[in-house]
Design a protein around this motif. Structure first.
Motif, PDB file in Angstrom:
ATOM      1  N   GLU A   1      -2.063   4.083   1.212  1.00 44.14           N
ATOM      2  CA  GLU A   1      -0.976   3.600   2.064  1.00 44.14           C
ATOM      3  C   GLU A   1      -0.240   2.447   1.384  1.00 44.14           C
ATOM      4  O   GLU A   1       0.980   2.360   1.432  1.00 44.14           O
ATOM      5  N   ARG A   2      -0.993   1.578   0.748  1.00 41.74           N
ATOM      6  CA  ARG A   2      -0.413   0.403   0.098  1.00 41.74           C
ATOM      7  C   ARG A   2       0.330   0.758  -1.189  1.00 41.74           C
ATOM      8  O   ARG A   2       1.289   0.081  -1.553  1.00 41.74           O
TER       9      ARG A   2
ATOM     10  N   TYR B   1      -6.952  -6.577  -3.440  1.00 41.88           N
ATOM     11  CA  TYR B   1      -7.319  -5.706  -2.321  1.00 41.88           C
ATOM     12  C   TYR B   1      -7.321  -6.462  -0.997  1.00 41.88           C
ATOM     13  O   TYR B   1      -7.188  -5.875   0.064  1.00 41.88           O
TER      14      TYR B   1
ATOM     15  N   THR C   1     -14.104   4.791   1.715  1.00 49.56           N
ATOM     16  CA  THR C   1     -13.467   4.098   2.836  1.00 49.56           C
ATOM     17  C   THR C   1     -12.208   3.343   2.410  1.00 49.56           C
ATOM     18  O   THR C   1     -11.295   3.173   3.220  1.00 49.56           O
ATOM     19  N   ALA C   2     -12.125   2.916   1.158  1.00 47.51           N
ATOM     20  CA  ALA C   2     -10.971   2.134   0.701  1.00 47.51           C
ATOM     21  C   ALA C   2      -9.781   3.005   0.310  1.00 47.51           C
ATOM     22  O   ALA C   2      -8.638   2.544   0.354  1.00 47.51           O
ATOM     23  N   ARG C   3     -10.056   4.234  -0.064  1.00 45.39           N
ATOM     24  CA  ARG C   3      -8.979   5.090  -0.563  1.00 45.39           C
ATOM     25  C   ARG C   3      -7.789   5.214   0.395  1.00 45.39           C
ATOM     26  O   ARG C   3      -6.640   5.051  -0.042  1.00 45.39           O
ATOM     27  N   PRO C   4      -7.979   5.487   1.689  1.00 45.80           N
ATOM     28  CA  PRO C   4      -6.807   5.595   2.579  1.00 45.80           C
ATOM     29  C   PRO C   4      -5.964   4.304   2.610  1.00 45.80           C
ATOM     30  O   PRO C   4      -4.732   4.372   2.586  1.00 45.80           O
ATOM     31  N   ARG C   5      -6.621   3.171   2.653  1.00 48.97           N
ATOM     32  CA  ARG C   5      -5.898   1.890   2.668  1.00 48.97           C
ATOM     33  C   ARG C   5      -5.105   1.704   1.378  1.00 48.97           C
ATOM     34  O   ARG C   5      -3.951   1.261   1.402  1.00 48.97           O
ATOM     35  N   LEU C   6      -5.704   2.043   0.253  1.00 47.39           N
ATOM     36  CA  LEU C   6      -5.034   1.898  -1.035  1.00 47.39           C
ATOM     37  C   LEU C   6      -3.878   2.889  -1.174  1.00 47.39           C
ATOM     38  O   LEU C   6      -2.816   2.537  -1.687  1.00 47.39           O
TER      39      LEU C   6
END
Length: 164
Positions: A33-34, A102, A26-31
């Motif tokens: 993008e960042r 994060y 779940t965190a991969r897309p946010r990371l």
């Protein structure tokens, strides 16, 4: 006190066991993008199955159990025990830094300030009170240098062992 390292590690890694695989997915897309400059190959390494997490944690259990046993055999004087103890404490601080970077939950951040860091500080103080120095010089340098090597090693071995 020496087997307390294994007990504290087990509590901490139970949190990681329960959350790591799901969190990375779940965190991969946010990371991504960042941090768009990070290559896709690096992001693919972040994909962890529950089986890989289980295996890596099992392998690390062997390392921490061996260090605890070495500490118990030597009354806490084992350089291996001291290095792992110091690395474990650093590991707790890394969890706090990761969550701050994060800006949210990361696996292990709940037990880092509640278990990892308090146990590590207590154990180092107890050893120091017994005339056994831990936390400076070689153990500190070794713990700092070896922590990412051991963590990456067990993760890489877990991935290799779980290839279909």
């Amino acid at each position: 006190m020496t087997w307390g390292l294994f007990a504290a590690w087990a509590v901490h890694d139970a949190e990681e066991l329960a959350t790591m695989a799901r969190w990375t997915a779940t965190a991969r897309p946010r990371l991504q993008e960042r941090f768009p400059q990070v290559p896709d190959a690096v992001w693919r390494r972040m994909d962890l199955s529950q089986r890989e997490v289980n295996t890596a944690i099992g392998l690390m259990a062997g390392v921490v159990a061996a260090a605890s046993a070495a500490g118990a055999r030597t009354g806490g004087r084992s350089p291996f025990f001291g290095t792992v103890l110091f690395g474990f404490g650093l590991h707790g601080a890394v969890h706090l830094a990761q969550s701050a970077a994060y800006r949210g939950y990361t696996p292990g951040v709940v037990t880092a300030p509640l278990v990892v860091i308090p146990y590590s500080v207590w154990a180092v103080r107890r050893l120091a009170a017994s005339g056994i120095p831990v936390g400076g010089g070689r153990p500190a340098a070794a713990g700092l240098a070896l922590f990412p090597v051991v963590a990456a090693g067990v993760q890489g071995l877990a991935r290799l062992l779980n290839r279909r």
